[in-house]
Design a protein around this motif. Sequence first.
Motif, PDB file in Angstrom:
ATOM      1  N   TRP A  94       0.821  -1.200   0.000  1.00 26.97           N
ATOM      2  CA  TRP A  94       0.000   0.000   0.000  1.00 26.97           C
ATOM      3  C   TRP A  94       0.860   1.258   0.000  1.00 26.97           C
ATOM      4  CZ3 TRP A  94      -4.564   1.432  -1.280  1.00 26.97           C
ATOM      5  CH2 TRP A  94      -5.119   2.598  -0.779  1.00 26.97           C
ATOM      6  N   ASP A  98       2.731   4.423  -6.553  1.00 23.07           N
ATOM      7  CA  ASP A  98       2.043   3.821  -7.696  1.00 23.07           C
ATOM      8  C   ASP A  98       2.983   3.589  -8.865  1.00 23.07           C
ATOM      9  OD1 ASP A  98      -0.433   3.866  -6.422  1.00 23.07           O
ATOM     10  OD2 ASP A  98      -0.716   5.964  -6.950  1.00 23.07           O
ATOM     11  N   GLY A 102       4.207   0.102 -10.508  1.00 21.16           N
ATOM     12  CA  GLY A 102       3.974  -0.190 -11.921  1.00 21.16           C
ATOM     13  C   GLY A 102       5.248  -0.609 -12.630  1.00 21.16           C
ATOM     14  N   ASN A 147      -2.690  -5.170  -9.548  1.00 16.55           N
ATOM     15  CA  ASN A 147      -3.561  -4.290  -8.772  1.00 16.55           C
ATOM     16  C   ASN A 147      -4.066  -4.986  -7.511  1.00 16.55           C
ATOM     17  OD1 ASN A 147      -4.938  -1.944  -8.219  1.00 16.55           O
ATOM     18  ND2 ASN A 147      -6.785  -2.612  -9.276  1.00 16.55           N
ATOM     19  N   LYS A 150      -1.399  -4.612  -5.119  1.00 16.94           N
ATOM     20  CA  LYS A 150      -1.287  -3.236  -4.647  1.00 16.94           C
ATOM     21  C   LYS A 150      -2.400  -2.872  -3.682  1.00 16.94           C
ATOM     22  CE  LYS A 150       0.603   0.952  -5.177  1.00 16.94           C
ATOM     23  NZ  LYS A 150       0.248   1.347  -3.814  1.00 16.94           N
ATOM     24  N   GLY A 151      -3.605  -3.466  -3.860  1.00 17.69           N
ATOM     25  CA  GLY A 151      -4.758  -2.962  -3.120  1.00 17.69           C
ATOM     26  C   GLY A 151      -5.302  -3.856  -2.025  1.00 17.69           C
ATOM     27  N   TRP A 207     -12.524   3.351  -6.024  1.00 15.49           N
ATOM     28  CA  TRP A 207     -11.100   3.600  -6.225  1.00 15.49           C
ATOM     29  C   TRP A 207     -10.568   2.884  -7.457  1.00 15.49           C
ATOM     30  CZ3 TRP A 207      -9.980   3.209  -0.349  1.00 15.49           C
ATOM     31  CH2 TRP A 207      -9.984   4.500   0.204  1.00 15.49           C
ATOM     32  N   THR A 208     -11.028   1.643  -7.636  1.00 12.75           N
ATOM     33  CA  THR A 208     -10.508   0.880  -8.776  1.00 12.75           C
ATOM     34  C   THR A 208     -10.964   1.490 -10.096  1.00 12.75           C
ATOM     35  OG1 THR A 208     -10.709  -1.043  -7.371  1.00 12.75           O
ATOM     36  CG2 THR A 208     -10.195  -1.436  -9.664  1.00 12.75           C
ATOM     37  N   TYR A 211      -8.707   4.344 -10.648  1.00 18.19           N
ATOM     38  CA  TYR A 211      -7.271   4.108 -10.466  1.00 18.19           C
ATOM     39  C   TYR A 211      -6.575   4.040 -11.822  1.00 18.19           C
ATOM     40  CZ  TYR A 211      -3.071   2.332  -8.284  1.00 18.19           C
ATOM     41  OH  TYR A 211      -1.794   2.191  -7.855  1.00 18.19           O
ATOM     42  N   PRO A 213      -2.588   5.009 -12.429  1.00 15.15           N
ATOM     43  CA  PRO A 213      -1.143   4.928 -12.686  1.00 15.15           C
ATOM     44  C   PRO A 213      -0.628   3.547 -13.071  1.00 15.15           C
ATOM     45  CG  PRO A 213      -1.584   6.005 -10.578  1.00 15.15           C
ATOM     46  CD  PRO A 213      -2.876   5.459 -11.063  1.00 15.15           C
ATOM     47  N   LEU A 214      -1.177   2.494 -12.434  1.00 18.26           N
ATOM     48  CA  LEU A 214      -0.639   1.156 -12.679  1.00 18.26           C
ATOM     49  C   LEU A 214      -0.777   0.773 -14.152  1.00 18.26           C
ATOM     50  CD1 LEU A 214       0.615  -0.641 -10.572  1.00 18.26           C
ATOM     51  CD2 LEU A 214      -1.532  -1.865 -10.382  1.00 18.26           C
TER      52      LEU A 214
END
Lengths: 275, 412
Positions: A94, A98, A102, A147, A150-151, A207-208, A211, A213-214
């Motif tokens: 977390w 970002d 990536g 992702n 990441k999340g 958020w997804t 979202y 940057p990834l």
Amino acid sequence: MVMPYVLVIIVFVVFLLISNIVMSFTNSKGELTLENYISIFKDNVFYKTILNTSIWVFGSVSGQILLGLCVALLLNQITRGQIFFRSVILILPWATLDIVAGVMWKWMYNDMYGVLNDILVKMGLFKDYIPWLATPKMAMLAVIIANIWKGFCLSGMFFLAGIQTIPQELYEAAEIDGANAFGRFWNVTIPQLKPVLTTTLMLTVIWTINYFPLIYVMTGGGPNYGTETIVTYIYRLSFRFLEYNKAAALSNVLFLLVFTIAYLFTRKMAREVAA
Amino acid sequence: MKKSVLSIVLIVIAVLSFGKTLTIWVGGQVAELDETWNSVIKGFEQKYGIKVEVQLFGFDTYYDKLVTALQAGKGPDLAFADLGGWVPTFAEKGWLEPMEEQLKNWEGTPQIWPNLWPTVTYKGVRYGLPWYTDCRLLLYNKTMFEQAGLDPNDPPKTWSELLTAAQKITDAKNRVYGYGVSGTKTEHTTLGYMMFLYAAGGKLLTDDYSRAAFNTPEGLKALKFYTDLAKSYAVSPNAIQYHEDDYRNMMAQNRVAMSIGGPWSFPLIEAANPKIVGKYSVALHPYDSQPASVLGGWALVIPRTSPNKEDAWKLAAYLTSFDVWMKWVEEKGGPMPTRMDVCTKSKLANDPKWQVIFKTFPYAVARPPIPQYPQVSEQIQIMVQRVLLNELTPEEAIKVAAENVNKILGAK
């Protein structure tokens, strides 16, 4: 005392929202028009991005929630070194930037030097390196996996907090009634966690959707339009093609979508509280 | 009374001192050379007594930063703009100040390479002063040529020689490849296709930029050969994922023997592997029916909202003057100046690598200087990707791309 907050909200939210709406209804000469919205609905890429966004959100959110729940349950069992494990497992992904995440995943997926391919081949799962980001379907899978990594920590953290508020007596009572571990999980943990689950679901979904940057770092929306979501498309429209008006219109469509989702969730939650 | 006089004086001083600071935004590869900038700018400050603030930006963030600032009317006094279509795009939005008057009276104007002017022209008016340039060439690894039994001083000249050499070098099992085909969804792919398109005798758009001109037998031949290098002949790493910058790094590790590169590649490939000095070179890119190259580079532009337009022009002319360029080249050895007199009189004229570049440059074409260029470029990228992914045949893909490009350009 409320005045400063109202001012801040007006300047940073209301003003921007209104200027975006005005922009979406004008053309480059400043005349009022509907052509931005019409061109979006005539644009085949738009429908492709809707489909991609759905897959991206469904895959990422279900993965994050499931993994988050598992990790939360496991972490709840640990009594020694709690802080260490929690910070490593929950905070690390977390807290990673970002862009860094990536770039890291892009290198891990690389089909000439990638560490992921190396591990999989050495484990004997694959015979040769696979080009993870080279076809639209594989690329979508690859960004979703990244992702989830990441999340999942965020939902994990919410769930852990939720689990710890469940009174121990409920489990004891269930045990006396003869419930096994799965029964206790299904009949005590899940119902008790429901409010946390709904909130987490709503937040991660929104958020997804937003979202960006990834995907931008890993695939740039490609190959072809394979991983182009609504937000990457808005970015491309405004910053690559300088079509600000069309981008504004698409942002408003996205805003409506997100607003509807948030509205449905909050209404459901309000009803549950009332009941 | 005294107080108000004092405050007026203060305001006037503040405005004057503020007005005398020029801001210049530098992006792209030269942004990395901060020390050289300091010394060059110091010369300007001493000569004109104008304070200059230099802001350097990496290439990745520069475009977004500049577009956001220009859109908001908060740009610098002088800015770098990529020759790949930025200038006409910004001019169409009304963000730039025309330079036609200043250029007509300036001593350096006849010295600029003539094929650069179209890149800064919008509707017949020039909006920028090209500052440095480059052209795309074949970058190749001499060690890998030797290992495959090829003469490192005789790089391939035609497409068939390119294929033969690439096949000899390729050893897919050990992940060693002959040629790197750019197939990512980025500008590199458009540039790669353009190199092959013009080498086959084709053209991207008609001369008045009103419609697509690549849907021809030449364009199809270029598309087929370009994608077949990756697909049928398999002499390239997986093209969808990589572009020329990746291949340059692989070349530094002796993994890819040839790819598109140019003068900007020299410091970068040597940074990736210092041992490669002297073990790589450049040549005219192999062609089919005619030599071809695509030019790039950066121009200086003055945003319309700048309050110091006259001083900004002074700085632009100073930076592009013969003396400053000679000093720059003596110290840095590059990039390629837009002034022909510097190219022939500086030490670059004696370097064999630069001789190849100067010989190739007159063949170099510019990317269409039109505001719709980014959209056109995206269609080319998607065309190449669809063929690489086997979603469409080259014939179908080129037809779809040409239709979409015509739609973007508003052609019937």
